[in-house]
Write an enzyme that holds these catalytic residues in place. Structure first.
Site, PDB file in Angstrom:
ATOM      1  CE  LYS A 121      -4.187  -2.056   1.738  1.00 30.97           C
ATOM      2  NZ  LYS A 121      -4.599  -2.611   3.025  1.00 30.97           N
ATOM      3  CE  LYS A 223      -8.192 -13.593  -3.478  1.00 34.57           C
ATOM      4  NZ  LYS A 223      -7.787 -13.654  -2.131  1.00 34.57           N
ATOM      5  CE  LYS A 226     -13.281  -5.270  -1.492  1.00 31.22           C
ATOM      6  NZ  LYS A 226     -14.035  -5.313  -0.293  1.00 31.22           N
TER       7      LYS A 226
END
Ligand code: TRP
Length: 358
Positions: A121, A223, A226
């Site tokens: 992040k 996979k 979002k």
């Protein structure tokens, strides 16, 4: 001292949280929620919406609020019974925030900075593309680094508190969260050994028996997720869902009999395995093997079968989502029940740490 743990002796505690960013997709549904349904009788199940964790990426306030309501409605629509499962919103439990402050006193900034999710992040926020492990230096040297906020760094502390405040035994999470779970166990051991108590147990991931289910996305890669933008959402309407499936990545088609299946096409078969009848899947596998397959037909069928699963849920979501009274009732009762456990743990933790009444 172990009062809180005694309480749950009859049933093991299963706990999991979901960050309130966006809506539930099929990966969440097949990978988590539909499995939760099978646990609700045998375990003491507690699920919450991690809105404080969502704050670490500074969402728009209105969107955050909407997202919390959406996910709650989607949990209920997918079949989680609020009588059998404790359902609550993280921020409704102020004890979590207080214990987060307390536990942070035993968490090293070095170990937090080395956490994979933090590095990812932070790299994203700073626009660093390399995998370099110099990220610590980059962060400290960066003049505008409010983009990498302290909440992002202490994300694992907050998650450990979510888990430890309930003395949870099992924490069903995906692979990407395993490092956080490992840290939780480490913090629990550290707390116990620093204070010379045997207070926190060591929570483990929940093994649903068998391999972890992989729900692939529509973009031909890995996979469904979002952030990958390859999702089918439970709330997608018929047109949207069909469009997404028809646009799913495939390949040029098999040229010789019994060709190996490419990743994008294997993904479509995996999705089919989840929602279609066996005869249907067999039909298309055979068509693939003898090169007669038409991906357009396969996709049409897949969309049809997906809709059979999602449309009834979508109907219920819309229904529940418009019922503010019901949503408020569910979270109020969930918060009351969760706070009863959280308050006991916090009281005991304060006592152990020496925060005592004069
Ligand atoms: N970090 C988890 C995720 O992103 C969400 C989460 C927060 C969680 N607190 C938790 C999961 C406690 C399990 C237990 O998926």
């Amino acid at each position: 001292m172990n009062m809180n743990m005694e309480k749950n002796k009859d049933k093991k505690v299963v706990l999991s949280g979901i960050r309130s960013t966006g809506n539930l997709h099929l990966g969440n549904y097949f990978g988590a929620v539909s499995k939760f349904l099978k646990l609700q009788d045998e375990y003491d199940c507690r699920y919450f919406i991690a809105d404080l964790h969502a704050l670490t990426t500074n969402p728009d306030p209105k969107m955050l609020h909407e997202s919390v309501k959406n996910i709650l409605a989607e949990y209920l629509a997918a079949g989680l019974d609020p009588e059998k499962n404790m359902l609550y919103v993280q921020s409704d439990i102020p004890e979590i925030s207080e214990m987060y402050l307390l536990l942070n006193m035993h968490v090293g900034i070095g170990e937090l900075m080395r956490t994979a999710s933090f590095k990812d992040k932070a790299r994203k926020a700073l626009g660093i593309t390399s995998d370099s492990d110099e990220i610590e230096k980059e962060i400290i040297g960066n003049q505008t680094n409010q983009r990498v906020n302290a909440g992002l760094l202490t994300y694992p502390t907050l998650m450990a508190v979510d888990i430890l405040i309930h003395h949870a035994d099992y924490v069903p999470v995906g692979k990407d969260q395993e490092q956080h779970l490992e840290l939780t166990r480490r913090f629990a051991r550290r707390f116990n050994s620093f204070y010379g108590v045997d207070y926190f147990g060591e929570p483990v991931n929940f093994n649903f028996g068998g391999e972890a289910l992989k729900v692939p996305g529509l973009d031909g890669s890995g996979k469904m997720g979002k952030s990958e933008g390859n999702c089918i959402y439970l709330i997608d309407d018929e047109k949207t869902l069909r469009k997404k499936v028809m646009r799913a990545v495939t390949d040029e088609g098999p040229k010789v009999p019994d060709s190996p299946v490419s990743q994008p096409v294997a993904n479509l078969f995996l999705l089919m395995d989840l929602v279609s009848d066996k005869e249907v899947v067999d039909h298309f596998r055979k068509a693939y093997a003898d090169c007669s397959i038409r991906y357009g037909d396969m996709k049409k069928q897949l969309a049809e079968d997906l809709l059979k699963v999602t449309l009834p849920i979508r109907e219920r979501i819309l229904d529940i989502r418009s019922n503010d009274e019901l949503l408020a009732k569910v979270v109020k009762s969930g918060a009351e029940r969760a706070r009863a456990y959280a308050a006991d743990t916090l009281r005991e933790v304060r006592e152990i740490m020496g925060i005592r009444k004069i």
